[in-house]
Design a protein around this motif. Structure first.
Motif, PDB file in Angstrom:
ATOM      1  N   GLY A  86      50.646  46.238  18.353  1.00 27.49           N
ATOM      2  CA  GLY A  86      49.851  45.288  19.122  1.00 27.49           C
ATOM      3  C   GLY A  86      50.427  43.889  19.079  1.00 27.49           C
ATOM      4  N   PHE A  87      50.923  43.472  17.896  1.00 30.38           N
ATOM      5  CA  PHE A  87      51.497  42.128  17.770  1.00 30.38           C
ATOM      6  C   PHE A  87      52.749  41.976  18.621  1.00 30.38           C
ATOM      7  CE2 PHE A  87      54.727  39.414  15.819  1.00 30.38           C
ATOM      8  CZ  PHE A  87      54.069  38.189  15.848  1.00 30.38           C
TER       9      PHE A  87
ATOM     10  N   GLY B  24      47.964  45.214  23.694  1.00 32.02           N
ATOM     11  CA  GLY B  24      48.627  43.976  23.296  1.00 32.02           C
ATOM     12  C   GLY B  24      49.395  43.358  24.445  1.00 32.02           C
TER      13      GLY B  24
ATOM     14  N   ALA C 153      52.075  42.149  22.362  1.00 30.73           N
ATOM     15  CA  ALA C 153      51.464  40.920  22.869  1.00 30.73           C
ATOM     16  C   ALA C 153      52.536  39.850  23.081  1.00 30.73           C
ATOM     17  CB  ALA C 153      50.394  40.420  21.903  1.00 30.73           C
TER      18      ALA C 153
END
Length: 254
Positions: free
Chosen positions: A139-140, A82, A143
């Motif tokens: 991952g969110f 991410g 990122a």
């Protein structure tokens, strides 16, 4: 000019990088978000980010030496992909933003981080149970961390939203964070080069500031073993509030 000569810049940059190094050394590890906000009070925010990156890369080496082998492999596998995606998104955004827009973004991030930290430290707050690892959630937030790190080296708050609730032990949390941002910062050298942020003036200014990297990290390692974080956080929070308000004010053109 061969390097930045504005006295205000140096008065702000020296303590900013010492604080950042102390944070990367493991003391008050969530407080290392002041370098770009402080320098952006004296030079354009994109230039502040360009000057900061080589120094941050040097700090990453010192931080890795101090916390080698103590990271969480599971969490790094969850957050590194991410983070790399966030760099790509941040590079696209960086090329579209002017100085005022970057200052506004840095100011908002600084104040949002401050508000979240004060809310979590409020009297009477009952800490929730440790959160469970989640690769999608990791991952969110990673990122978003990669994006804000690319624009303003302010990736700490989004990553903290994911990592802190896991309640990793202190050494594992610090080491995982150091590895994550070490990878992110070295990858960012490529887009920063093509975006023109590694100019001769910026690199020479970074070179002069470079000795602060090992000094700050060494202080952080020493302080992490001997001193409570509370007073240091209070000083950093005051600095973040003042600089955040000023950057938002400038970004809005008020």
């Amino acid at each position: 000019m061969p390097l930045v000569t504005e006295p205000l810049f140096w008065a702000l940059a020296i303590p900013a990088f010492l604080i950042t190094g102390i944070s990367k050394g493991g003391f008050a590890s969530g407080a290392g978000n002041v370098a770009v906000p402080l320098m952006a009070l004296a030079v354009p925010a994109p230039q502040a980010a360009g000057i900061a990156l080589p120094v941050l890369c040097a700090m990453d080496i010192a931080g890795l030496r101090a916390w080698w082998g103590k990271w969480s492999r599971r969490e790094l596998l969850a957050i590194l992909p991410g983070g790399l995606l966030g760099i790509a998104l941040g590079t696209a955004v960086f090329g579209l933003l002017g100085d005022r827009q970057v200052k506004l973004m840095v100011g908002v991030i600084s104040l949002a981080f401050l508000a979240r930290s004060l809310w979590q430290a409020r009297p009477g707050r009952v800490a929730p149970p440790p959160a469970q690892p989640d690769r999608w959630r990791g991952g969110f937030w990673s990122a978003l961390s990669g994006l804000t790190s690319t624009v303003a080296h302010a990736g700490g708050p989004p990553l903290a939203v994911y990592l802190y609730p896991l309640r990793l032990d202190r050494a594992k949390l610090v080491a995982t964070t150091v590895v994550f941002f070490g990878v992110i910062n070295y990858v960012k050298l490529v887009p920063y080069f093509f975006l023109g942020q590694l100019s001769a003036q910026n690199l020479l200014t970074s070179l002069v500031l470079l000795p602060l990297a090992p000094i700050g990290v060494a202080l952080g390692v020493w302080m992490a073993k001997r001193i409570e974080d509370r007073l240091f956080y209070r000083i950093v929070y005051v600095m973040l509030f003042v600089t955040g308000v000023k950057l938002v004010w400038d970004g809005l053109g008020l």
